[in-house]
Design a protein around this motif. Structure first.
Motif, mmCIF file in Angstrom:
data_model
loop_
_atom_site.group_PDB
_atom_site.id
_atom_site.type_symbol
_atom_site.label_atom_id
_atom_site.label_comp_id
_atom_site.label_asym_id
_atom_site.label_seq_id
_atom_site.Cartn_x
_atom_site.Cartn_y
_atom_site.Cartn_z
ATOM 1 N N UNK A 266 -20.832 -19.258 -8.474
ATOM 2 C CA UNK A 266 -21.099 -18.435 -7.292
ATOM 3 C C UNK A 266 -20.688 -16.973 -7.474
ATOM 4 N N UNK A 267 -20.158 -16.679 -8.649
ATOM 5 C CA UNK A 267 -19.673 -15.318 -8.892
ATOM 6 C C UNK A 267 -20.678 -14.232 -8.518
ATOM 7 N N UNK A 268 -21.898 -14.424 -8.948
ATOM 8 C CA UNK A 268 -22.884 -13.351 -8.747
ATOM 9 C C UNK A 268 -23.789 -13.595 -7.551
ATOM 10 N N UNK A 269 -23.484 -14.617 -6.778
ATOM 11 C CA UNK A 269 -24.356 -14.928 -5.620
ATOM 12 C C UNK A 269 -23.913 -14.128 -4.400
ATOM 13 N N UNK A 270 -24.865 -13.819 -3.512
ATOM 14 C CA UNK A 270 -24.473 -13.112 -2.288
ATOM 15 C C UNK A 270 -23.735 -14.034 -1.326
ATOM 16 N N UNK A 271 -22.943 -13.439 -0.440
ATOM 17 C CA UNK A 271 -22.286 -14.235 0.593
ATOM 18 C C UNK A 271 -23.193 -14.167 1.823
ATOM 19 N N UNK A 272 -24.122 -15.101 1.882
ATOM 20 C CA UNK A 272 -25.173 -15.059 2.921
ATOM 21 C C UNK A 272 -25.297 -16.448 3.526
ATOM 22 N N UNK A 273 -25.381 -16.513 4.852
ATOM 23 C CA UNK A 273 -25.515 -17.823 5.494
ATOM 24 C C UNK A 273 -26.934 -18.371 5.254
ATOM 25 N N UNK A 274 -27.123 -19.654 5.605
ATOM 26 C CA UNK A 274 -28.432 -20.280 5.379
ATOM 27 C C UNK A 274 -29.531 -19.475 6.079
ATOM 28 N N UNK A 275 -29.208 -18.950 7.283
ATOM 29 C CA UNK A 275 -30.229 -18.205 8.020
ATOM 30 C C UNK A 275 -30.200 -16.700 7.727
ATOM 31 N N UNK A 276 -29.651 -16.344 6.582
ATOM 32 C CA UNK A 276 -29.839 -14.982 6.077
ATOM 33 C C UNK A 276 -28.906 -13.902 6.617
ATOM 34 N N UNK A 277 -27.761 -14.284 7.172
ATOM 35 C CA UNK A 277 -26.822 -13.255 7.657
ATOM 36 C C UNK A 277 -25.799 -12.949 6.559
ATOM 37 N N UNK A 278 -25.703 -11.680 6.209
ATOM 38 C CA UNK A 278 -24.753 -11.292 5.160
ATOM 39 C C UNK A 278 -23.349 -11.116 5.719
ATOM 40 N N UNK A 279 -22.402 -11.634 4.976
ATOM 41 C CA UNK A 279 -21.000 -11.526 5.382
ATOM 42 C C UNK A 279 -20.267 -10.799 4.250
ATOM 43 N N UNK A 280 -19.411 -9.838 4.618
ATOM 44 C CA UNK A 280 -18.691 -9.080 3.575
ATOM 45 C C UNK A 280 -17.357 -9.750 3.267
ATOM 46 N N UNK A 281 -17.153 -10.050 2.006
ATOM 47 C CA UNK A 281 -15.861 -10.611 1.590
ATOM 48 C C UNK A 281 -15.099 -9.557 0.808
ATOM 49 N N UNK A 282 -14.038 -9.066 1.410
ATOM 50 C CA UNK A 282 -13.162 -8.102 0.740
ATOM 51 C C UNK A 282 -11.947 -8.863 0.216
ATOM 52 N N UNK A 283 -11.212 -8.195 -0.652
ATOM 53 C CA UNK A 283 -10.058 -8.890 -1.241
ATOM 54 C C UNK A 283 -8.745 -8.304 -0.748
ATOM 55 N N UNK A 284 -7.742 -9.167 -0.634
ATOM 56 C CA UNK A 284 -6.368 -8.713 -0.428
ATOM 57 C C UNK A 284 -5.747 -8.586 -1.816
ATOM 58 N N UNK A 285 -5.063 -7.501 -2.062
ATOM 59 C CA UNK A 285 -4.509 -7.306 -3.403
ATOM 60 C C UNK A 285 -3.090 -6.799 -3.336
ATOM 61 N N UNK A 286 -2.303 -7.305 -4.269
ATOM 62 C CA UNK A 286 -0.925 -6.822 -4.356
ATOM 63 C C UNK A 286 -0.658 -6.226 -5.730
ATOM 64 N N UNK A 287 -1.607 -6.377 -6.620
ATOM 65 C CA UNK A 287 -1.342 -5.946 -7.997
ATOM 66 C C UNK A 287 -2.654 -5.545 -8.659
ATOM 67 N N UNK A 288 -2.497 -4.984 -9.846
ATOM 68 C CA UNK A 288 -3.649 -4.593 -10.650
ATOM 69 C C UNK A 288 -4.506 -5.821 -11.022
ATOM 70 N N UNK A 289 -3.802 -6.948 -11.282
ATOM 71 C CA UNK A 289 -4.520 -8.174 -11.650
ATOM 72 C C UNK A 289 -5.403 -8.641 -10.493
ATOM 73 N N UNK A 290 -4.873 -8.539 -9.276
ATOM 74 C CA UNK A 290 -5.673 -8.945 -8.113
ATOM 75 C C UNK A 290 -6.935 -8.090 -8.019
ATOM 76 N N UNK A 291 -6.774 -6.792 -8.282
ATOM 77 C CA UNK A 291 -7.928 -5.891 -8.189
ATOM 78 C C UNK A 291 -8.971 -6.291 -9.238
#
Ligand code: PEP
Ligand code: MG
Length: 581
Positions: A266-291
C-alpha cells in the motif's frame, strides 16, 4: 522464575498493558525503584572485610560496565549523551561516595546494600536543599549510579552481553532515557507504572521499542537474568517461557512479517475511500528516522513534529543553529511536503533536564506547560521561532502551538512569529509569514473553537490531552484503566463540534492524538467528518488499508446515530456495525 526450592525455572505469565507493540525475547535486567527498598542489615565483625570486598567488586563491575557502554556508544550518540556517561563514571570514582560507603560498612557494620541506601539518602538530602534546579536534577545521576552498583550487588548470575539483548524491568521509565536504553541493547521495557498514553509510550513507539506498562507483578517476581518474553501489543509478559510459548513467539514473528509484507503493497497507493473521497494522512514525528519513514510511506506531510524531544535528553538548551539544523533536515526529509513544527511542549510528564520545566508544581498537568511555558521564557521561545522560520527557506513549514486555552495566546504567538520572520528576513533569508495553527487539546479551546478559527490558519486536535482534561482522567495513571477512553459520548460530541467549526469556517482540522493512529476508530472519525489524520508512521499503512475499505457517504449518513450514543457500549456497537463487511 526459580522453583520454590531453587529448582528448575517455572513458567509464569503476567498481564500488563501493551503500550508499544512488538515482540521481544531477552534476559531480564531488573532496575529497582530509586527508593532502594533495603532494610537495615548489619554484618558481623568477622564479615566486614568480605562485605567491603563485595561492595568494591560491585563498584568495579559498574565501572567496567560504564567503560564498555562508552566504547560501544562512541560515535553513535550525541556528545551530550556521552557526557552523561562520563559524568556517571566520575561519580563512581568520587571519594565522597566510595569512602563514605566503605566507612559505613567498617564503622557501622552496615551491609553493603544498606550502606548504599543510607549514603544515597544523605546525599539526596543535600541535593534537595539546593536552590539551583539544574544542580538538584543531578540527584537523578546519583540515583542512576547507586542503582547500577545495587544491581551488581544483587546480581545472582552475570548477564550475557549483547546476544539476546536485555528486557528492562523497572518501576517507571522516563522519555529522556529511552534512546540511550535502546542503544545499550535493551530490546523491550516492562514497567510497573506508566500508561499507553504517556510520553514515554509515545516515544517508545517512535523508537519501535516494545513496551508493556502496568506490570507491577512482573517487577516483584522476576529475577535478573531470567528469560522473559514480552508482547508489547497484548501486554503479556512470560517469565521463563516454555516450548509452547517459544513456538507461539516464532509463529507471531512470522505472522507479523507476513502482515508487514502485505501492508508494504500500500506504500504507493492513495488514501481514498471506496466512494472516492481522499483523506490526508500526515505523520507524527519525533526524530529524523520518523521523518524518513513518513516520506517513504507516502505521508502527505508531517502533521506534528514534537520539538520538545530535542530538549529532553540533555542538560543544556539547544541553540538556534542546532535547532535550525534539526528542523531544516526534517523539511529536507519531506522534500516539498509540509512539515508542522509544534513549538515546545515541555512541562507535566515531559520534564526536561535543562531546568526549563518548573519543578514542584502541585498540579503540573494544569500548570506551566506548552505555550504557557514558551510565553514565560521569551528568549527560549524567540530562539525556537527563529530556528523554525529559517528552516522554512527549505520547504513548506507550519507552526503549531500546544496547550492553547484562549484566543489571546494565539494572538501573542502570532505577534512573536511575525517578529521572528522579520528578524530572519533582515538577515537576508527569503521567508514569509508561516501558517500558524493551534492544538485543540484544552476543553475550553474546543468548546470555544469559534473564538479561534479567525486567528488560526489550521487546527490540530490533540485527543491525548483533550480526553484527559475533558474526562478528568490522568493520561499517565494506569490505575484509572478504562476510564481513559476517547469512546465517551462527551468526547465524540466535542470532536464533532470542532470538526464542524473547521468545515463551517474553512479552517483545516486534523486529529493528531493517538486516537488518529488507531485504525479501529477510523470509521468513527470519518463519520464525524474528519479528512486529515496525523499519526505515527508505524500505523500509517494499516490506517490507509482501513480507510480504503470504508464507504465515506455511508459513514457520514450514520454520524447522527453515533452522536446519539449514550455510553461507551453504544459507541462500540456502532463501530462494530460500521466495520462489518
Ligand atoms: C495530544 O495531546 O493529543 C498530542 C498530540 O500531544 P502530546 O501527546 O504530545 O501531548
Ligand atoms: Mg498534548
Amino acid at each position: 522464575m526459580r522453583g520454590a526450592s531453587g529448582g528448575p525455572p517455572v513458567r509464569h505469565a503476567f498481564a500488563g498493558h501493551g503500550a508499544s507493540r512488538g515482540l521481544a525475547l531477552g534476559r531480564a535486567r531488573v532496575r529497582l525503584p530509586h527508593a532502594l527498598e533495603i532494610g537495615e542489615q548489619h554484618v558481623r565483625a568477622s564479615g566486614i572485610e568480605a562485605e567491603v570486598a563485595r561492595l568494591q567488586a560491585a563498584i568495579e563491575a559498574a565501572r567496567t560496565e560504564m567503560r564498555a557502554l562508552r566504547e560501544k556508544l562512541q560515535g553513535a550518540l550525541s556528545k551530550e549523551a556521552i557526557e552523561f556517561i562520563d559524568l556517571h563514571a566520575l561519580l563512581l570514582d568520587d571519594p565522597e561516595l566510595v569512602n563514605a560507603l566503605e566507612g559505613l560498612i567498617r564503622q557501622e557494620r552496615y551491609s553493603a546494600g544498606y550502606a548504599l541506601r543510607a549514603q544515597r539518602d544523605r546525599l539526596a538530602a543535600v541535593f534537595e536543599r539546593m536552590d539551583d534546579p539544574y544542580l538538584r536534577s543531578r540527584l537523578d545521576d546519583l540515583d542512576h549510579i547507586i542503582g547500577r552498583i545495587n544491581a551488581h550487588l544483587h546480581r545472582r548470575e552475570p548477564l550475557p552481553r549483547g546476544t539476546a539483548g536485555e528486557v528492562l524491568v523497572c518501576d517507571n521509565v522516563a522519555p529522556s532515557e529511552l534512546a540511550q536504553l535502546q542503544a545499550q541493547g535493551v530490546v523491550a521495557i516492562v514497567s510497573a507504572a506508566g500508561s499507553p498514553l504517556s510520553h514515554s509510550a509515545i516515544l517508545a513507539r517512535s523508537l519501535h521499542l516494545p513496551l508493556v506498562v502496568g506490570a507491577a507483578e512482573t517487577l516483584q517476581r522476576v529475577n535478573d537474568g531470567e528469560v522473559v518474553m514480552v508482547d508489547g501489543e497484548t501486554g503479556e509478559v512470560v517469565i521463563d517461557p516454555d516450548a509452547a510459548d517459544l513456538r507461539r513467539y516464532h509463529q507471531r514473528e512470522q505472522q507479523d512479517a507476513r502482515e508487514r509484507r502485505d501492508l508494504e503493497r500500500l506504500r504507493r497507493k492513495p488514501t481514498r475511500t471506496i466512494d472516492g473521497v481522499d483523506v490526508a494522512l500526515h505523520a507524527n514525528a519525533e526524530s529524523r528516522e520518523d521523518v524518513a519513514r513518513a516520506h517513504a510511506l507516502g505521508a502527505a506531510g508531517v502533521g506534528l513534529f514534537r520539538t520538545e524531544f530535542l530538549f529532553l535528553q540533555r542538560t543544556e538548551l539547544p541553540d538556534e543553529d542546532e535547532q535550525f539544523q534539526v528542523y531544516r533536515d526534517a523539511v529536507l526529509g519531506m522534500s516539498g511536503r509540509p512539515v508542522t513544527f509544534r513549538t515546545l511542549d515541555l512541562g507535566a510528564d515531559k520534564a526536561d533536564r535543562t531546568g526549563l520545566a518548573l519543578e514542584n508544581e502541585d498540579n503540573p498537568a494544569l500548570g506551566v506547560r506548552g505555550v504557557r511555558l514558551s510565553l514565560l521564557y521569551d528568549r527560549v521561545f524567540d530562539t525556537q521561532l527563529r530556528a523554525i522560520v529559517r528552516a522554512a527557506a527549505y520547504g513548506p513549514v507550519r507552526v503549531l502551538v500546544p496547550m492553547v486555552s484562549c484566543r489571546e495566546e494565539v494572538l501573542l504567538v502570532r505577534r512573536r512569529l511575525r517578529r521572528a520572520v522579520a528578524v530572519v528576513k533582515r538577515r537576508g533569508v527569503a521567508v514569509e509569514m508561516l501558517p500558524l495553527g493551534a492544538m485543540i487539546e484544552v476543553p475550553a479551546a474546543a468548546i470555544g473553537v469559534y473564538g479561534l478559527t479567525d486567528v488560526v490558519d489550521f487546527m490540530s486536535v490533540g485527543t491525548n490531552d483533550l480526553v484527559q482534561y475533558l474526562l478528568a482522567v490522568d493520561r499517565n495513571n494506569d490505575a484509572l484503566g478504562d476510564l481513559y477512553s476517547p469512546l465517551h459520548p462527551g468526547v465524540l460530541r466535542l470532536l464533532a463540534h470542532v470538526i464542524g467549526a473547521g468545515e463551517a469556517t474553512g479552517t483545516p482540522v486534523a486529529v493528531c492524538g493517538e486516537m488518529a493512529g488507531d485504525s479501529r476508530l477510523a470509521p468513527l472519525l470519518l463519520a464525524l467528518g474528519l479528512k486529515e489524520f496525523s499519526l505515527h508512521p508505524s500505523h500509517l499503512l494499516e490506517l490507509r488499508r482501513t480507510i480504503r475499505d470504508c464507504r465515506h457517504a455511508d459513514l457520514r449518513a450514520r454520524a447522527g446515530k453515533l452522536l446519539e450514543a449514550r455510553d461507551r457500549g453504544a459507541i462500540e456497537r456502532w463501530l462494530q456495525a460500521a466495520s462489518a463487511p
